[in-house]
Write a protein that holds these residues in place. Structure first.
Motif, short mmCIF file in Angstrom:
data_model
loop_
_atom_site.label_atom_id
_atom_site.label_comp_id
_atom_site.label_asym_id
_atom_site.label_seq_id
_atom_site.Cartn_x
_atom_site.Cartn_y
_atom_site.Cartn_z
N PRO A 17 -52.84 -28.32 61.66
CA PRO A 17 -53.98 -29.36 61.95
C PRO A 17 -53.55 -30.23 63.11
O PRO A 17 -52.45 -30.65 63.39
CB PRO A 17 -54.14 -30.08 60.74
N GLY A 18 -54.64 -30.64 64.03
CA GLY A 18 -54.26 -31.53 65.02
C GLY A 18 -53.83 -30.78 66.13
O GLY A 18 -53.46 -29.66 66.18
N ALA A 22 -55.50 -34.52 70.65
CA ALA A 22 -56.24 -35.21 69.70
C ALA A 22 -55.53 -36.34 68.95
O ALA A 22 -56.29 -37.16 68.56
CB ALA A 22 -56.82 -34.19 68.89
N SER A 23 -54.11 -36.31 68.83
CA SER A 23 -53.32 -37.30 68.14
C SER A 23 -53.21 -38.49 69.07
O SER A 23 -52.58 -39.31 68.50
CB SER A 23 -51.90 -36.56 68.10
N ILE A 24 -53.89 -38.57 70.41
CA ILE A 24 -53.58 -39.95 71.15
C ILE A 24 -54.63 -40.82 70.53
O ILE A 24 -55.76 -40.47 70.27
CB ILE A 24 -53.70 -39.39 72.56
N ILE A 25 -53.99 -41.81 69.83
CA ILE A 25 -54.82 -43.10 69.70
C ILE A 25 -54.82 -44.05 70.44
O ILE A 25 -53.89 -45.04 70.05
CB ILE A 25 -54.47 -43.35 67.84
N ILE A 65 -42.29 -27.50 80.26
CA ILE A 65 -42.02 -28.91 80.17
C ILE A 65 -42.75 -29.24 78.63
O ILE A 65 -43.77 -29.02 78.38
CB ILE A 65 -42.85 -29.68 81.26
N THR A 69 -41.89 -35.39 75.90
CA THR A 69 -40.93 -36.10 76.92
C THR A 69 -41.17 -35.99 78.32
O THR A 69 -40.51 -36.68 79.05
CB THR A 69 -39.39 -35.70 76.55
N GLY A 70 -42.07 -34.86 78.74
CA GLY A 70 -42.25 -34.89 80.16
C GLY A 70 -41.43 -34.26 80.86
O GLY A 70 -41.13 -34.10 82.22
N THR A 251 -30.29 -39.49 63.06
CA THR A 251 -30.98 -40.68 63.27
C THR A 251 -29.92 -41.88 62.73
O THR A 251 -30.09 -42.94 63.41
CB THR A 251 -32.18 -40.67 62.09
N ARG A 260 -33.25 -34.08 65.75
CA ARG A 260 -34.37 -35.25 65.77
C ARG A 260 -35.42 -34.57 66.59
O ARG A 260 -36.52 -34.72 66.41
CB ARG A 260 -33.76 -36.34 66.57
N GLU A 264 -39.38 -34.06 65.74
CA GLU A 264 -40.40 -34.88 66.85
C GLU A 264 -41.36 -33.47 67.39
O GLU A 264 -42.46 -34.02 67.44
CB GLU A 264 -39.86 -35.68 67.60
N THR A 267 -43.58 -32.38 64.59
CA THR A 267 -44.65 -33.32 63.94
C THR A 267 -45.66 -33.80 65.27
O THR A 267 -46.76 -34.41 64.98
CB THR A 267 -44.03 -34.52 63.54
N HIS A 269 -46.77 -31.99 67.85
CA HIS A 269 -47.54 -30.88 68.45
C HIS A 269 -47.06 -30.53 69.76
O HIS A 269 -47.80 -30.40 70.83
CB HIS A 269 -49.10 -31.33 68.55
#
Lengths: 311, 263, 554
Positions: A17-18, A22-25, A65, A69-70, A251, A260, A264, A267, A269
């Motif tokens: 899902p997501g 869309a995850s940008i809030i 890319i 992290t770009g 971590t 890690r 990330e 989670t 996407h």
């Protein structure tokens, strides 16, 4: 096999899902800006086109890319892999050697205090939550008793010179490696001890004694050589699984590693990063399986006729 | 001469639930001389295997053993593991039950022989290889089979390999525990013939454990019969047939005679 | 204990701000005193705390676990600072359908929530209840709005007066005879966000008590966001980081934003509100903006599209081995101003170590959107304007002054921004910073349609440079907020950026500067110069010796 991995890798993350946009809030991101971001990530293209691009980038080991992290995924992995390989490799070697040695010693001295100690410490090591143990170690040996550094793989700033730098690195890795070894040896010790007890009860060990062979011959040439094939298999097949152990360690000790990154990526996407990581993990799994089959063939002559028939 | 005097064996059971002991052998005496084939017969559970394993000191730790086991005058029960190791295979070798998983599965059968040659006789390299070859020939096997792993051999081949291994260090005595069970009749006879020939040629003392009385009677010059840990009969095969000392033996002998009549 | 600590902290904050005076004086600041600044990457909050306590780092910002604040408050070597911020946590409804399309139900729901107690229980005083749609620290905060203090009896009474009844099971029934169906309240899972999940449970209990059958439904955060995006929900809880500009209200509550990807998740649609929000978004000047913002806040408190629950304080800790930090009731000690003036409390200058709680990523000003990237780049790049740490109003920075005018264009009135730039600003490689750099930056962002800056630059009509230090930006329409959207952008060096082949994959921190081997392509005009980034370890920055903000005469 590889094709299945590719298809699964592609679909799995897109079926979750997501999506990364869309995850940008963030009230500063209007719907138009989000659409532009989708285009930048290539998510506006149809799924078959996305899939072809994904296959191409994966098979050329380009990976694209990372959304999160770009930076090129390959760069990310390259800068992170050495730490993770060192951490997991060293601790796996230490824990498996220590565990094997203790397991053998326990099996050879049935009923002794040593065996009880190994069984007990093995169970503790095997079952303690890693986060708890590692944080405790960090508090004890980096804070209360500042013998080891609190974070990272290098001092800030790092010492000058090659040897000093290598020493600094080892000093930083000591606690993480030690903690993982501590958490890992128990499983090995229990496994080896049980297998060894079983082997020592076999007829061929009694017969080896009947032939008046010295103890070291019986233990190493007869018992250990028989133990080796399943041990190698377990060792190799555990490789892909221990990657998950890296997440928490990286971590707690602030290590720059792939564990890690992988978490990330999934989670967050980050399709390129997650796809690449899982592709490499799949390669590692396939490779470890092939290698274990190969080594089993070399170390266990029975494998050609009747694989594992006698356990 | 191996001389067993008033040997008693009591196994201790020490599991969490049970604590107790089982008497496997009660005051049994018998002897084997060089060049002689003696047979130890009896039903399974009669204690014959325990007696056999007691001689080279291979009973499980904690087993209670009383009496004496004399090898040319030395009481083996008083020796340490290291002292025993010097006698094992050089003086007393063992041919295990055919059904036993007696070879280490990850080593070739040749490697097993090579190992005892190196440990006991200091024989390595070419000398060892030549000896392995002649031992295999002696046991009625092709020398090339030495490079095979145990699972690659048939039951009969494995038993012959066990004989080659037992003879590796020229022992004085050979303990054979049901050497022919799990083998077909023709192979059985071949293996028994080989053993008999070796005893005669090399002057070996052979203690043969078997539940198969006819087979025992066909090769042995002396027969001991055990029942429930007690020695119930002792004598030549002829003595046993003409003058059985116990009801049990008589029954055994009758069965044997019936069998012979039929065949 | 906790309460008294907070009281002391808050008192301290107000006393210090009183002592400094509310007027911020830029002339007191100059180039940083610190020579070396290390941003040390430590992800684990426990490890961050240990590092501060062992003196391995000097500044730890964004503390948010009450236990950590407790622990540090007992540490004599550490100074805590606490500020109200733009964080806001809201309970949202789907107002498109029954029952939440009923205004009196939403108002009663607000009144049924014991927000003070929830905040006290869950945050031990490190957060404050929120009752408005803009946080009180906003310069545009309107205090005169309708309030709904906790009073479940009053809530029931309002419903009863509106014709609502309760059935045998105690469930509310509408005046038309429709019982309120069981409601699912979406929230993140307890393992990922423990306090949020707990708040959801408590909200469900409080609402059930007045006859609204609510149950919390914890789920993966991504799954929850995608449900909200699809408008497939009844209720949700969600936290926002709001912005300094009140036109974020447009993004949250305009009916035009009830589209896929838009943030009007509740689906509020009210003509008067839409009109006020349009006026707010396109206000030509500050006065118009202020009145539109006030009106919108009043309307929102009447319409109740969401219920504000609480706002978290920002808390940071600084080692007492350093002095000179600037702390206000709206800004914690870990700010740019502090970094300009901090120095060791005694002894010679030494490097300053600051916790960076995650990896800066690409350090690419075009694509990086994480706070961790901008913690670094914010010290490197300058904008035309800055924010007053006391009032959060706009103050000059690279621009010494500016004007906002509304001029008639071919397609109606439009905003024209005219900036006068400082004449002494230089890039880290020594080249002068001129209006052409700023113009190039804005045009580059617009021409490439860079998603992160789309909302900032899409309304630019054209950019002119009458001379090296004057910049005229003509917009396509009128809005007072264009000033913040444009002048808030980082100004990038034209001589570097014009050589960028692909802005998506540009990694300036890994490329050497062609003229100066001690620099990379990550150069700006700001107070700190980027020196080195060791992934996973630290970012090293140095003092910009030629920083344009001249040192105050001492």
């Amino acid at each position: 096999m590889l094709a299945a991995v590719l298809v699964l890798n592609f679909l799995l993350f897109r079926m979750m899902p997501g999506d990364p946009v869309a995850s940008i809030i963030d009230p500063n991101f209007s719907p138009e800006a989000k659409a532009a971001l989708s285009r930048m990530y290539g998510l506006d293209k149809s799924l078959p086109v996305q899939f072809l691009l994904y296959v191409k980038s994966t098979l050329t080991f380009d990976f694209g890319i990372s959304f999160l992290t770009g930076r090129p995924v390959l760069d990310e992995l390259r800068s992170r892999l050495p730490n993770t390989v060192f951490l997991l490799g060293t601790s796996l070697l230490i824990s498996s050697f220590l565990g094997t040695w203790l397991g053998m010693a326990a099996a050879l001295r049935r009923g002794s205090l040593l065996e009880k100690g190994v069984l007990w410490s093995g169970a503790v090591s095997f079952s303690f939550p890693s986060f708890f143990v590692q944080l405790l170690l960090l508090m004890a040996f980096a804070s209360a008793l500042p013998l080891f550094p609190l974070r990272g793989t290098l001092s800030v700033p790092p010492p000058p010179g090659g040897w000093a730098l290598a020493g600094d690195y080892l000093w930083h890795m000591a606690l993480p490696v030690f903690s993982l070894s501590l958490l890992g040896f128990g499983g090995w010790a229990l496994y080896v001890r049980n297998l060894m007890v079983k082997i020592l009860g076999e007829d061929f060990i009694l017969l080896a004694r009947a032939r008046g062979l010295p103890r070291k011959n019986i233990v190493w040439r007869h018992a250990f050589r028989t133990l080796l094939p399943p041990l190698l298999t377990i060792f190799l097949l555990s490789l892909p699984g221990i990657v998950s152990g890296a997440v928490i360690t990286e971590t707690v000790f602030s290590l720059h590693g792939v564990g890690r990154f992988l978490l990330e990526a999934v989670t967050g996407h980050d399709y390129p990063a997650a796809g690449a990581s899982f592709f490499l993990l799949a390669l590692l799994t396939i490779g470890a399986n092939l290698l274990s089959d190969l080594l089993y063939g070399i170390t266990d002559p029975r494998v050609r006729l009747d694989r594992g028939g006698r356990g | 001469m191996i001389s067993v005097e008033k040997l008693s064996i009591t196994y201790k059971r020490q599991s969490a639930r049970e604590r107790g002991s089982v008497k496997a052998l009660r005051e049994v005496s018998l002897s084997v001389e060089k060049g002689q084939i003696a047979a130890l017969a009896g039903e399974s559970g009669s204690g014959k295997s325990s007696l056999l394993m007691a001689i080279p000191g291979l009973l499980p730790p904690g087993t209670e053993v009383t009496g004496r086991i004399l090898l040319d005058g030395t009481d083996l029960l008083t020796l340490s593991e290291e002292e025993l190791n010097r006698l094992r295979w050089r003086k007393i070798a063992l041919i295990p039950q055919g059904a036993m998983n007696s070879f280490t599965p990850v080593l070739t059968v040749g490697r097993h022989v090579e190992e005892v040659l190196s440990v006991h006789l200091g024989l390595t390299g070419r000398a060892a290889a030549e000896r392995i070859d002649s031992l295999f020939t002696l046991a009625g096997l092709e020398g090339t089979l030495a490079g095979r792993y145990p699972h690659e051999l048939s039951g009969g081949q494995k038993q012959r390999a066990a004989i080659a291994l037992a003879l590796a260090c020229d022992p004085d005595y050979l303990l054979c525990d049901e050497p022919t069970t799990a083998l077909d009749v023709i192979t059985q006879k071949g293996v028994m013939d080989t053993l008999k020939r070796l005893a005669e040629e090399k002057g070996l003392g052979l203690l043969l454990v078997s539940h198969d009385l006819p087979l025992a009677a066909s090769v042995a010059s002396r027969i001991f019969i055990l029942k429930d840990g007690l020695l119930v009969e002792e004598g030549t095969p002829r003595d046993l047939i003409t003058n059985p000392q116990s009801v049990h033996t008589a029954a055994l002998v009758n069965a044997l005679l019936e069998l012979e009549e039929e065949s | 204990m906790k309460k008294s600590l907070i009281a002391t902290l808050l008192l301290l904050v107000f006393l210090t701000s009183g002592a400094f005076g509310s007027d911020f004086d830029l002339a007191r600041y100059g180039a940083p005193k610190i020579e070396d600044l290390y941003l040390v990457i430590i992800r684990d909050p426990d490890a961050q705390l240990l590092a501060l306590q062992r003196g391995k780092v000097d500044i730890l910002g964004d503390l948010h676990r009450p236990v950590d604040v407790e622990a540090l408050s007992k540490n004599k070597d550490v100074e805590l600072s606490l500020a109200s911020g733009f964080h806001g946590f809201f309970l949202g409804f789907n107002v498109r359908t029954f029952p939440w399309n009923r205004l009196e139900l939403r108002r009663s729901a607000w009144q049924a929530l014991p927000r003070e107690r929830m905040v006290r229980d869950l945050f031990g005083g490190y957060a404050e209840p929120l009752s408005t749609f803009l946080p009180p620290v906003s310069p545009y905060f309107e205090p005169g709005v309708t309030e709904y203090p906790f009073d479940p009896e009053a809530a029931r009474k309002r419903l009863a007066e509106g014709g609502w009844t309760w059935n045998d099971a105690g469930v509310l029934v509408s005046p038309e005879g429709e019982a309120v169906p069981p409601q699912k309240l979406l929230s993140p899972t307890a393992s990922s966000a423990p306090t949020t999940a707990e708040i959801a449970v408590r909200i469900a209990e409080a609402l059930s008590a007045i006859g609204i059958p609510v149950e919390s439904e914890p789920m993966d955060f991504s799954a929850m966001i995608s449900r909200l995006d699809e408008r497939n929900f009844q209720m949700y809880v969600l936290a926002w980081q709001m912005t300094r500009d009140p036109d974020s209200l447009y993004a949250f509550y305009s009916s035009k934003m009830d589209v896929r990807g838009g943030y009007n998740m509740p689906g509020i649609s009210d003509p008067a509100l839409d009109e006020a929000l349009d006026r707010l978004r396109f206000a030509p000047d500050e006065g118009a903006a202020r009145s539109a913002s006030s009106e919108a806040q009043k309307l929102l408190s009447d319409l109740v599209p969401v219920v504000p629950i609480y706002s978290r304080y920002t808390i940071s800790a600084v080692s007492k081995e350093w002095k000179g930090t600037l702390v206000t009731d709206r800004t914690t000690a870990d700010n740019l101003w502090s970094l300009l003036v901090m120095e060791p409390a005694s002894g010679p200058m030494r490097p300053l170590y600051m916790v960076q709680s995650d990896e800066p990523r690409a350090l690419n000003p075009f694509t990086s959107s994480s706070a961790y990237d901008w913690q670094v780049m914010g010290l490197i790049y300058d904008s035309l304007i800055a924010v007053d740490p006391y009032t959060l109003e706009t103050i000059p920075w690279l621009a010494e002054s500016w004007t906002i005018e509304t001029k008639e264009g071919p397609e109606g009135p439009r905003t024209v921004l005219t900036f006068s730039l400082r004449k002494n600003a230089r890039w880290h490689d020594g080249r002068p910073l001129t209006s052409r750099d700023a113009a190039f930056t804005y045009e580059f962002l617009k021409k490439n349609g860079i998603p992160r800056y789309l909302d900032n630059v899409e309304n630019i009509e054209n950019v002119d440079c009458p001379d090296d230090f004057t910049l005229v930006v003509t917009m396509k329409n009128t809005s007072f907020w264009h000033l913040h959207r444009i002048a808030g952008l980082p100004v990038l060096p034209r001589h570097i950026v014009e050589k960028v082949a692909d802005w998506r994959s540009w990694l300036p921190a890994s490329a050497k500067h062609p003229d100066d081997p001690s620099l990379t392509l990550l150069i700006g005009s700001g107070p700190f110069v980027f020196r080195e980034y060791r992934p996973g370890e630290y970012v090293r920055m140095g003092r910009n010796e030629t920083f344009w903000l001249e040192n105050p005469a001492r």
